[in-house]
Each structure stands twice: as C-alpha cells, then as structure tokens.
Scaffold this motif. Structure first.
Motif, PDB file in Angstrom:
ATOM      1  N   ALA A  72       0.792  -1.232   0.000  1.00  0.00           N
ATOM      2  CA  ALA A  72       0.000   0.000   0.000  1.00  0.00           C
ATOM      3  C   ALA A  72       0.815   1.268   0.000  1.00  0.00           C
ATOM      4  N   ASP A  73       2.085   1.170   0.311  1.00  0.00           N
ATOM      5  CA  ASP A  73       2.849   2.394   0.506  1.00  0.00           C
ATOM      6  C   ASP A  73       3.663   2.778  -0.711  1.00  0.00           C
ATOM      7  N   GLU A  74       3.525   4.029  -1.116  1.00  0.00           N
ATOM      8  CA  GLU A  74       4.253   4.540  -2.286  1.00  0.00           C
ATOM      9  C   GLU A  74       5.755   4.362  -2.136  1.00  0.00           C
ATOM     10  N   GLY A  75       6.249   4.664  -0.957  1.00  0.00           N
ATOM     11  CA  GLY A  75       7.685   4.608  -0.711  1.00  0.00           C
ATOM     12  C   GLY A  75       8.231   3.204  -0.893  1.00  0.00           C
ATOM     13  N   ALA A  76       7.367   2.226  -0.671  1.00  0.00           N
ATOM     14  CA  ALA A  76       7.809   0.842  -0.702  1.00  0.00           C
ATOM     15  C   ALA A  76       8.183   0.370  -2.102  1.00  0.00           C
ATOM     16  N   SER A  77       7.726   1.060  -3.115  1.00  0.00           N
ATOM     17  CA  SER A  77       8.013   0.576  -4.465  1.00  0.00           C
ATOM     18  C   SER A  77       9.374   1.052  -4.957  1.00  0.00           C
ATOM     19  N   PRO A 121      11.660  -4.775  -3.436  1.00  0.00           N
ATOM     20  CA  PRO A 121      10.402  -4.792  -2.692  1.00  0.00           C
ATOM     21  C   PRO A 121       9.497  -5.972  -3.032  1.00  0.00           C
ATOM     22  N   SER A 122       9.551  -6.391  -4.286  1.00  0.00           N
ATOM     23  CA  SER A 122       8.682  -7.460  -4.758  1.00  0.00           C
ATOM     24  C   SER A 122       8.848  -8.760  -3.946  1.00  0.00           C
ATOM     25  N   TRP A 123      10.053  -8.960  -3.387  1.00  0.00           N
ATOM     26  CA  TRP A 123      10.298 -10.161  -2.587  1.00  0.00           C
ATOM     27  C   TRP A 123       9.506 -10.166  -1.288  1.00  0.00           C
ATOM     28  N   SER A 124       9.149  -8.979  -0.814  1.00  0.00           N
ATOM     29  CA  SER A 124       8.530  -8.882   0.502  1.00  0.00           C
ATOM     30  C   SER A 124       7.133  -9.495   0.547  1.00  0.00           C
ATOM     31  N   LYS A 125       6.571  -9.806  -0.614  1.00  0.00           N
ATOM     32  CA  LYS A 125       5.282 -10.493  -0.615  1.00  0.00           C
ATOM     33  C   LYS A 125       5.412 -11.833   0.113  1.00  0.00           C
ATOM     34  N   VAL A 126       6.585 -12.465  -0.024  1.00  0.00           N
ATOM     35  CA  VAL A 126       6.786 -13.774   0.600  1.00  0.00           C
ATOM     36  C   VAL A 126       6.732 -13.643   2.127  1.00  0.00           C
ATOM     37  N   LEU A 127       7.411 -12.624   2.656  1.00  0.00           N
ATOM     38  CA  LEU A 127       7.394 -12.377   4.109  1.00  0.00           C
ATOM     39  C   LEU A 127       5.994 -12.002   4.578  1.00  0.00           C
ATOM     40  N   ALA A 128       5.322 -11.140   3.804  1.00  0.00           N
ATOM     41  CA  ALA A 128       3.989 -10.666   4.185  1.00  0.00           C
ATOM     42  C   ALA A 128       2.993 -11.831   4.228  1.00  0.00           C
ATOM     43  N   LEU A 129       3.049 -12.682   3.228  1.00  0.00           N
ATOM     44  CA  LEU A 129       2.133 -13.829   3.195  1.00  0.00           C
ATOM     45  C   LEU A 129       2.441 -14.773   4.352  1.00  0.00           C
ATOM     46  N   ARG A 130       3.716 -14.963   4.596  1.00  0.00           N
ATOM     47  CA  ARG A 130       4.129 -15.842   5.694  1.00  0.00           C
ATOM     48  C   ARG A 130       3.596 -15.302   7.024  1.00  0.00           C
ATOM     49  N   ALA A 131       3.661 -13.990   7.189  1.00  0.00           N
ATOM     50  CA  ALA A 131       3.229 -13.367   8.443  1.00  0.00           C
ATOM     51  C   ALA A 131       1.714 -13.433   8.631  1.00  0.00           C
ATOM     52  N   HIS A 132       0.952 -13.438   7.537  1.00  0.00           N
ATOM     53  CA  HIS A 132      -0.514 -13.404   7.653  1.00  0.00           C
ATOM     54  C   HIS A 132      -1.180 -14.753   7.414  1.00  0.00           C
ATOM     55  N   LEU A 133      -0.392 -15.748   7.086  1.00  0.00           N
ATOM     56  CA  LEU A 133      -0.952 -17.055   6.711  1.00  0.00           C
ATOM     57  C   LEU A 133      -1.791 -17.676   7.822  1.00  0.00           C
ATOM     58  N   ARG A 134      -1.376 -17.522   9.059  1.00  0.00           N
ATOM     59  CA  ARG A 134      -2.096 -18.161  10.165  1.00  0.00           C
ATOM     60  C   ARG A 134      -3.417 -17.466  10.483  1.00  0.00           C
ATOM     61  N   ARG A 135      -3.572 -16.219  10.013  1.00  0.00           N
ATOM     62  CA  ARG A 135      -4.744 -15.437  10.428  1.00  0.00           C
ATOM     63  C   ARG A 135      -5.953 -15.635   9.527  1.00  0.00           C
ATOM     64  N   HIS A 136      -5.759 -16.220   8.346  1.00  0.00           N
ATOM     65  CA  HIS A 136      -6.867 -16.380   7.399  1.00  0.00           C
ATOM     66  C   HIS A 136      -6.780 -17.755   6.757  1.00  0.00           C
ATOM     67  N   HIS A 137      -7.901 -18.184   6.174  1.00  0.00           N
ATOM     68  CA  HIS A 137      -7.876 -19.481   5.514  1.00  0.00           C
ATOM     69  C   HIS A 137      -7.189 -19.392   4.153  1.00  0.00           C
ATOM     70  N   TRP A 138      -7.565 -18.348   3.427  1.00  0.00           N
ATOM     71  CA  TRP A 138      -6.946 -18.135   2.118  1.00  0.00           C
ATOM     72  C   TRP A 138      -6.387 -16.721   2.043  1.00  0.00           C
ATOM     73  N   LEU A 139      -5.211 -16.595   1.468  1.00  0.00           N
ATOM     74  CA  LEU A 139      -4.667 -15.274   1.160  1.00  0.00           C
ATOM     75  C   LEU A 139      -4.637 -15.143  -0.360  1.00  0.00           C
ATOM     76  N   PHE A 140      -5.038 -13.965  -0.824  1.00  0.00           N
ATOM     77  CA  PHE A 140      -5.022 -13.692  -2.262  1.00  0.00           C
ATOM     78  C   PHE A 140      -4.013 -12.571  -2.476  1.00  0.00           C
ATOM     79  N   TRP A 141      -2.833 -12.939  -2.970  1.00  0.00           N
ATOM     80  CA  TRP A 141      -1.802 -11.919  -3.179  1.00  0.00           C
ATOM     81  C   TRP A 141      -2.077 -11.122  -4.460  1.00  0.00           C
ATOM     82  N   ASN A 142      -1.991  -9.792  -4.382  1.00  0.00           N
ATOM     83  CA  ASN A 142      -2.146  -8.909  -5.550  1.00  0.00           C
ATOM     84  C   ASN A 142      -0.947  -7.978  -5.627  1.00  0.00           C
ATOM     85  N   ASP A 143      -0.200  -8.038  -6.714  1.00  0.00           N
ATOM     86  CA  ASP A 143       0.804  -7.005  -6.961  1.00  0.00           C
ATOM     87  C   ASP A 143       0.088  -5.661  -6.999  1.00  0.00           C
ATOM     88  N   ALA A 144       0.850  -4.582  -6.787  1.00  0.00           N
ATOM     89  CA  ALA A 144       0.217  -3.262  -6.697  1.00  0.00           C
ATOM     90  C   ALA A 144      -0.368  -2.797  -8.031  1.00  0.00           C
TER      91      ALA A 144
END
Ligand SMILES: *[C@@H]1O[C@H](CO)[C@@H](O)[C@H](O)[C@H]1NC(C)=O
Length: 305
Positions: A72-77, A121-144
């Motif tokens: 979500a963050d502009e700076g992150a790209s 930055p694109s690699w960080s999707k892996v960390l983000a999904l890993r961090a949120h995997l336990r909180r939901h049944h399915w994660l749907f990753w979307n590039d920006a």
C-alpha cells in the motif's frame, strides 16, 4: 521541349500512382495493426470462457476467512523504479478496498515498513504472506499494479472453478496462473497449511535468484524454479494452475514488437491471458505507464457502471 515533357509526364504519373497506393495502404496497415487489440479486448464476447458458468453447488462458507494482501505504501516501491508505481497504489488500494468490503474479505495493505530493504520490494510479498498465513484461511496476493475489473465475481467462485469443490481441508495450497514465461508471481492464492508455510520459507530462501535490475527482482524466477522442481505427486496434491490465465490475472494487450511476435507464435497463450471486458482482474505486468493504465481502466469501469 515537347519530346522531353512526355517521359516526364509518365514519370509524374507513376509517382502519383505510387503515392495514391501509399495513401490507401497506410490507413489500412494502421487499421490492421489496431485489429488484434480491438479483437482481444472483446475476447469474452467472441466466445472465450475464463470462468465457467455459475455453479449451483457453490456454497459460501461464512466461517472461511479470505484476505487480499497487497502493498500500500508509495515509498515501498522504490523511488527510482523505472516502471514507477507512483500514483498507482492509492487508486488500486481504493479499488481493492471497495471489492473486499462488498464481499466481506479482509484487505491487508502493507506499509513500507513491511518491506525488507535488503531485497527488491517485490520479494517482501513472501514475508507478508508468511506473516498473515495463520490469520486467514486463504490469502489472495495482488501485486500493486492490479485492479478488480469485475467486482461481481467472488473469490470463492474463482477458487471453486479451479479446485472443483469448496472443501477447505481437501484443497490444494497454491493456485496460480501461467503466462508466456510460466507461472506468474503477481497474482495468486495461498491456503493456510503447514505445506504453504514451508513453501514460503523455501521460496524466501532462494537467495541465488535475488536480482537488482529495473525490470527483474528474481522472486518470480525463484517461484518458477520451485514449481518446476516439485515432484508430480507434490504438484498434484498442492498446486493448481488455472487453465485460463484470464480467470484472475489478465494482461492488457498493447501493440509492440514483442506482443506482435507472441500473437503470431503463441496465439493460444495470448488468447488465454489478454484482458477483455468482463474479466475479473487486470494486471499491468511489464507495462511502463502503470499510472496512465490505472487511470484509464478505473475510468472505463466507472463508465460501465
Ligand atoms: C531457510 O533458511 C533458514 C536459514 O538458513 C533455515 O534455518 C531454514 O531451515 C530454511 N527453511 C527452509 C524451508 O528451507
């Protein structure tokens, strides 16, 4: 004088003919070059089927928690990125928020602090999904650089069309699409499971693929490598690749030498993946003017409404 003017008149006449032919052929060539874009944009009304007809067995399980995860963050790209995401994230995040709210999904919009500065930055999707995997049944990753273009379609229906049932415990863990280069890491589903946790850890560990270039970061190549090296049994048990890329990851078709070459030599792949009106999601993969595209498509969607 009289003897010399006749051949000159003949030459003039030939020139004029050639000019007239050019004046007819030029617009024709221009028209022909636009034809693929026009036809592909209408692929769905020309009979292409990305999403099979509404199933009567589709029951939405209210206990299942689905989350869309995106940056979500502009700076992150990265401010020096050639394919600048500037001005894109706000528009695509708004689009995702509206879609998620309409269907009761969570939207996880990652701040810049979620980006590991040691990798693109694109690699960080892996960390983000890993961090949120336990909180939901399915994660749907979307590039920006993606937009929901048909918000009527629920994620459960997309998953059902690939998996063939809606039994969570019996589902594969990774649902992907394929483009010209193989599996695409820009838009995909991952299911809460031990297998998915291990898969994401292994993906993050593919350090030899990390690349700092303006167009490649290596995360997609690493995913492709992992998928290519799964055994047939593991693939069958854990991974599904949608038959049609346009099910949830359509690329707009723009005339370039590369796309013209692909149109001729990889027509079925082009057909399966080109963005057409009615598709669920558009992904500006590989396009430079992401901001222009985002504004154009957001405008188109609002006009249709
Ligand atoms: C990933 O790398 C870390 C650090 O080297 C290691 O501890 C871990 O076991 C690895 N995980 C997988 C799944 O390969």
């Amino acid at each position: 004088m009289a003897e010399r003017s006749r051949p000159r008149r003949a030459v003039d006449h030939r020139h004029r003919l050639r000019l007239r032919r050019l004046l007819v052929l030029l617009p024709l060539a221009l028209l022909l070059s636009q034809l693929p874009a026009l036809l592909l944009r209408r692929a769905n009304s020309l009979g292409r089927r990305c999403l099979p007809g509404a199933p009567d067995r589709l029951v939405r399980d209210p206990r299942l928690s689905l989350a869309i995860v995106t940056l979500a963050d502009e700076g992150a790209s990265g401010s020096r990125a050639r394919r600048s995401f500037r001005g894109v994230l706000a528009a695509t995040a708004r689009n995702k928020r509206a879609y998620a709210a309409a269907h009761g999904y969570r939207l996880v919009a990652l701040p810049a602090s979620a980006v590991d500065p040691r990798r693109p930055p694109s690699w960080s999707k892996v960390l983000a999904l890993r961090a949120h995997l336990r909180r939901h049944h399915w994660l749907f990753w979307n590039d920006a650089d993606t937009l929901v273009t048909n918000p009527e379609i629920p994620l459960e229906r997309i998953l059902f069309s690939v998996i063939g049932h809606s039994d969570f415990d019996d589902s594969p863990d990774l649902v992907l699409t394929e483009d010209f280069g193989g599996v695409n890491a820009g838009v995909f589903f991952i299911r809460r499971s031990k297998w998915s946790e291990r898969f994401l850890d292994t993906w993050w560990n593919q350090t030899s693929f990390v690349q700092f270039s303006s167009t490649k970061s290596g995360d997609n190549a690493a995913l492709k490598h992992l998928i290519d090296h799964l055994s047939a049994e593991e693939m069958q048990a854990h991974v599904r690749i949608a038959k049609m890329q346009c099910l949830f990851n359509s690329y707009p078709w723009v005339l370039t030498w590369k796309s013209a070459h692909r149109l001729i030599f990889h027509l079925p792949t082009t057909w399966k993946g080109a963005y057409s009106d009615g598709d669920f999601m558009i992904h500006f993969a590989g396009l430079d003017d992401k901001k222009g595209w985002t504004n154009k498509i957001v405008g188109d969607i609002e006009t249709l409404r």
